[in-house]
Design a protein around this motif. Structure first.
Motif, PDB file in Angstrom:
ATOM      1  N   LEU A 162       0.826  -1.201   0.000  1.00 44.26           N
ATOM      2  CA  LEU A 162       0.000   0.000   0.000  1.00 44.26           C
ATOM      3  C   LEU A 162       0.864   1.257   0.000  1.00 44.26           C
ATOM      4  N   HIS A 163       1.888   1.263   0.845  1.00 46.31           N
ATOM      5  CA  HIS A 163       2.794   2.407   0.917  1.00 46.31           C
ATOM      6  C   HIS A 163       3.495   2.623  -0.422  1.00 46.31           C
ATOM      7  N   ALA A 164       3.941   1.546  -1.053  1.00 47.15           N
ATOM      8  CA  ALA A 164       4.648   1.653  -2.330  1.00 47.15           C
ATOM      9  C   ALA A 164       3.748   2.240  -3.415  1.00 47.15           C
ATOM     10  N   LEU A 165       2.486   1.836  -3.450  1.00 40.79           N
ATOM     11  CA  LEU A 165       1.563   2.406  -4.438  1.00 40.79           C
ATOM     12  C   LEU A 165       1.482   3.926  -4.287  1.00 40.79           C
ATOM     13  N   LEU A 166       1.352   4.390  -3.052  1.00 38.22           N
ATOM     14  CA  LEU A 166       1.190   5.829  -2.808  1.00 38.22           C
ATOM     15  C   LEU A 166       2.461   6.605  -3.124  1.00 38.22           C
ATOM     16  N   VAL A 167       3.608   6.095  -2.682  1.00 34.03           N
ATOM     17  CA  VAL A 167       4.869   6.787  -2.940  1.00 34.03           C
ATOM     18  C   VAL A 167       5.200   6.782  -4.428  1.00 34.03           C
ATOM     19  N   ASN A 168       5.026   5.631  -5.073  1.00 37.41           N
ATOM     20  CA  ASN A 168       5.348   5.539  -6.500  1.00 37.41           C
ATOM     21  C   ASN A 168       4.405   6.368  -7.349  1.00 37.41           C
ATOM     22  N   LEU A 169       3.158   6.524  -6.922  1.00 36.11           N
ATOM     23  CA  LEU A 169       2.232   7.417  -7.623  1.00 36.11           C
ATOM     24  C   LEU A 169       2.739   8.846  -7.596  1.00 36.11           C
ATOM     25  N   ASN A 170       3.210   9.285  -6.441  1.00 32.36           N
ATOM     26  CA  ASN A 170       3.747  10.644  -6.330  1.00 32.36           C
ATOM     27  C   ASN A 170       5.032  10.825  -7.122  1.00 32.36           C
ATOM     28  N   ASP A 171       5.891   9.805  -7.094  1.00 35.69           N
ATOM     29  CA  ASP A 171       7.198   9.928  -7.736  1.00 35.69           C
ATOM     30  C   ASP A 171       7.125   9.815  -9.247  1.00 35.69           C
ATOM     31  N   ASP A 172       6.171   9.042  -9.763  1.00 31.15           N
ATOM     32  CA  ASP A 172       6.076   8.832 -11.210  1.00 31.15           C
ATOM     33  C   ASP A 172       4.610   8.803 -11.625  1.00 31.15           C
ATOM     34  N   PRO A 173       4.058   9.951 -12.020  1.00 29.60           N
ATOM     35  CA  PRO A 173       2.634  10.028 -12.373  1.00 29.60           C
ATOM     36  C   PRO A 173       2.249   9.186 -13.583  1.00 29.60           C
ATOM     37  N   ASN A 174       3.250   8.682 -14.311  1.00 28.03           N
ATOM     38  CA  ASN A 174       2.957   7.863 -15.487  1.00 28.03           C
ATOM     39  C   ASN A 174       3.400   6.409 -15.312  1.00 28.03           C
ATOM     40  N   GLY A 175       3.760   6.038 -14.104  1.00 29.61           N
ATOM     41  CA  GLY A 175       4.286   4.703 -13.863  1.00 29.61           C
ATOM     42  C   GLY A 175       3.202   3.663 -13.610  1.00 29.61           C
ATOM     43  N   THR A 176       3.651   2.481 -13.222  1.00 25.10           N
ATOM     44  CA  THR A 176       2.738   1.364 -13.010  1.00 25.10           C
ATOM     45  C   THR A 176       1.757   1.639 -11.886  1.00 25.10           C
ATOM     46  N   ALA A 177       2.237   2.183 -10.771  1.00 23.85           N
ATOM     47  CA  ALA A 177       1.347   2.466  -9.640  1.00 23.85           C
ATOM     48  C   ALA A 177       0.267   3.467 -10.047  1.00 23.85           C
ATOM     49  N   ALA A 178       0.652   4.473 -10.832  1.00 28.26           N
ATOM     50  CA  ALA A 178      -0.313   5.472 -11.282  1.00 28.26           C
ATOM     51  C   ALA A 178      -1.401   4.833 -12.131  1.00 28.26           C
ATOM     52  N   LYS A 179      -0.994   3.900 -12.996  1.00 34.62           N
ATOM     53  CA  LYS A 179      -1.977   3.225 -13.847  1.00 34.62           C
ATOM     54  C   LYS A 179      -2.890   2.340 -13.021  1.00 34.62           C
ATOM     55  N   VAL A 180      -2.311   1.595 -12.083  1.00 37.38           N
ATOM     56  CA  VAL A 180      -3.121   0.718 -11.235  1.00 37.38           C
ATOM     57  C   VAL A 180      -4.147   1.520 -10.453  1.00 37.38           C
ATOM     58  N   LEU A 181      -3.729   2.649  -9.876  1.00 39.41           N
ATOM     59  CA  LEU A 181      -4.639   3.455  -9.059  1.00 39.41           C
ATOM     60  C   LEU A 181      -5.584   4.305  -9.902  1.00 39.41           C
ATOM     61  N   ARG A 182      -5.315   4.436 -11.187  1.00 43.65           N
ATOM     62  CA  ARG A 182      -6.262   5.102 -12.083  1.00 43.65           C
ATOM     63  C   ARG A 182      -7.365   4.137 -12.518  1.00 43.65           C
ATOM     64  N   GLU A 183      -7.000   2.891 -12.794  1.00 47.60           N
ATOM     65  CA  GLU A 183      -7.937   1.924 -13.349  1.00 47.60           C
ATOM     66  C   GLU A 183      -8.647   1.082 -12.298  1.00 47.60           C
ATOM     67  N   PHE A 184      -8.070   1.010 -11.085  1.00 44.46           N
ATOM     68  CA  PHE A 184      -8.632   0.167 -10.034  1.00 44.46           C
ATOM     69  C   PHE A 184      -8.757   0.937  -8.728  1.00 44.46           C
ATOM     70  N   THR A 185      -9.660   0.493  -7.907  1.00 39.41           N
ATOM     71  CA  THR A 185      -9.673   0.847  -6.489  1.00 39.41           C
ATOM     72  C   THR A 185      -9.024  -0.304  -5.748  1.00 39.41           C
ATOM     73  N   VAL A 186      -7.996  -0.013  -4.976  1.00 34.54           N
ATOM     74  CA  VAL A 186      -7.255  -1.047  -4.259  1.00 34.54           C
ATOM     75  C   VAL A 186      -7.575  -0.940  -2.781  1.00 34.54           C
ATOM     76  N   THR A 187      -8.137  -2.004  -2.206  1.00 34.31           N
ATOM     77  CA  THR A 187      -8.488  -2.040  -0.795  1.00 34.31           C
ATOM     78  C   THR A 187      -7.607  -3.067  -0.084  1.00 34.31           C
ATOM     79  N   VAL A 188      -6.952  -2.636   0.983  1.00 31.81           N
ATOM     80  CA  VAL A 188      -6.054  -3.503   1.740  1.00 31.81           C
ATOM     81  C   VAL A 188      -6.567  -3.618   3.176  1.00 31.81           C
ATOM     82  N   VAL A 189      -6.736  -4.854   3.636  1.00 36.80           N
ATOM     83  CA  VAL A 189      -7.055  -5.140   5.039  1.00 36.80           C
ATOM     84  C   VAL A 189      -5.839  -5.879   5.592  1.00 36.80           C
ATOM     85  N   PRO A 190      -4.891  -5.157   6.173  1.00 34.19           N
ATOM     86  CA  PRO A 190      -3.609  -5.790   6.530  1.00 34.19           C
ATOM     87  C   PRO A 190      -3.653  -6.674   7.771  1.00 34.19           C
TER      88      PRO A 190
END
Length: 471
Positions: A235-263
């Motif tokens: 979860l942390h990696a998705l958020l950090v990578n979204l900020n660091d690379d708006p066109n990267g994999t995390a950005a695409k995943v969070l654009r196309e999906f809602t990701v829910t984590v119950v840790p």
């Protein structure tokens, strides 16, 4: 005492074994391998873990041996080829008499307490590569002056140790505050001891409306600490990578999906595992016994559920499906959503993180006589997950139907989400390792395991996107 990672396993103490039970030669009436302490912390000095190769045994012989080992020890892992079992010293001494002559036994952990100590280690701030041999139970080291964590980077010391539940909750609260446009928290229920069950949902503010949901859960089994640690890292990696690379994999995943984590689906068990009995597996609800407590959450889901008779068994499934409030709450979320956000459609994917074995498995677990109609697609996606992990230098993962990969039980979470929830992409993952450390994975392997999860689950999301959303 400070030791480097390489010397950490050597810096272990020794104390008496608490409440050690004598070996009962009458296996039909044998008692559990150990009983948890109620007034202190369990120790496992001299306890051993053995790997028994039973691939030459018939199904009937394996079933009988499994019953014997479950009655006299603590089964860690079972596959069609091998079974790993934790035994207290007096039982280990009798192991040759317990196994058939066609099975071979090898000791893989000579002193379980040494690995317990290893799993509790934490890094010492300012001393690169140095670890203290026991982690603070309530106030772990932090990297901000006010006692918090620097969540702007994956380099935060939070990911360098297995954290207590209170620290995990504070870290996740910090993530919500740091990424308010992307991440929100919702309580989906309460544990048997009244602790909140929290889900953390991530989606880009400018992402697709009504995006399909990917649900990731972990911590059903209390002693599998690397599951919650890896779920939080993901979860942390998705958020950090979204900020660091708006066109990267995390950005695409969070654009196309809602990701829910119950840790931490089993917070009571996690607290008990950390503070009292490292090997605790189940939740902590009262099941009516004088000594034994708890339900094995991953045998309590309401598909092909089978009630248990032995309340002291580590795989005790309860007397009815969803008897555990934790599984009932999670299933309700899967099927119905929340009161504030009733579900309009079922999640697109479900992944249940466990350890250990390095497996990525699809339904069904309860039987190999029932084959999922989506097996070919599930297998292809699973192979893609394993390849993505291997391509970043991670270890080899095997994929396949759960019933063929490991000897599982009925009432499995992924079986339920697939068959009842109609979640096509349902998986159960066994994370690192393959038995060297087992459930006591050292803290310096948290990051590598978290990186595996990021690579694998990102690949799964992109596979689903390319297959179903934008083929």
């Amino acid at each position: 005492m400070l030791v480097t990672t390489a010397l950490l396993a050597l810096a272990m103490g020794a104390f008496a074994i608490p409440h050690q039970q004598p070996f009962d030669p009458d296996l039909a009436n044998a008692i559990p391998a150990y009983i948890q302490e109620t007034d202190g912390v369990d120790r496992y000095d001299g306890h051993e873990v053995w790997r028994i190769n039973w691939s030459n045994l018939s199904v009937a012989s394996r079933t009988a041996l499994h019953s014997v080992l479950e009655s006299t020890g603590d089964i860690w892992k079972a596959t069609p080829d091998v079974i790993d079992v934790h035994l207290p010293p007096r039982v280990a001494a009798f192991l040759p008499s317990l196994i058939p002559k066609d099975a071979q036994a090898t000791k893989i952990v000579p002193d379980l307490q040494a690995l317990v100590n290893l799993s509790l280690a934490h890094p010492v701030p300012g001393l690169a590569g140095a670890y203290a041999t026991r982690s603070p139970l309530t106030n772990p080291p932090t990297d901000l002056p006010d006692g918090g964590w620097n969540v702007s980077t994956l380099g935060t010391v939070f990911h360098d140790a297995f954290q207590p539940l209170s620290a995990m909750d504070r870290f996740l609260d910090t993530l919500v505050k740091a990424f308010p446009a992307t991440l929100r928290a919702v309580e989906i229920g309460q544990s048997s001891e009244g602790r909140p069950l929290r889900a953390y949902t991530a989606h880009r503010a400018d992402g697709k409306e009504d995006a399909p949901e990917v649900v990731i859960i972990s911590g059903q089994h209390a002693r599998e600490w690397v599951g919650p640690a890896s779920a939080i890292y993901f979860l942390h990696a998705l958020l950090v990578n979204l900020n660091d690379d708006p066109n990267g994999t995390a950005a695409k995943v969070l654009r196309e999906f809602t990701v829910t984590v119950v840790p931490t689906l089993n917070p009571d068990g996690i607290v008990y595992s950390r503070e009292h009995s490292r090997m605790w597996r189940k939740n902590r609800q009262d099941v009516g016994g004088l000594v034994c407590k708890g339900v094995d959450l991953n045998t309590n889901w309401g598909y092909e559920y089978r009630p248990s008779r032995l309340a002291c068994s580590e795989s005790y499934s309860g007397q009815r499906p969803f008897e555990a409030p934790e599984t009932a709450a999670m299933a309700n979320y899967i099927v119905n959503g929340t009161a504030d956000a009733p579900r309009k459609r079922m999640p697109r994917a479900f992944i249940d993180l466990h350890s250990y074995g390095q497996l990525f498995m699809f339904p069904y677990s309860f039987s190999c006589n029932v084959f999922p109609p989506d097996a070919e697609n599930l297998m292809e996606a699973g192979i893609g997950v394993a390849k993505a992990i291997r391509m970043i230098g991670g270890p080899g993962y095997q994929t396949g139907q759960a019933c063929q990969s490991t000897l599982r039980f009925s009432g499995d979470a992924a079986d339920y989400t697939y068959a009842v929830g109609q979640v096509r992409w349902s998986y159960s993952a066994e994370l690192r390792d393959t038995g060297t450390y087992g459930f006591m994975l050292p803290p310096f392997l948290i990051r590598p395991t978290g990186i595996d999860v990021v690579a694998g689950l990102s690949a799964l999301a992109l596979f689903i996107y390319n297959t179903e959303i934008e083929p």
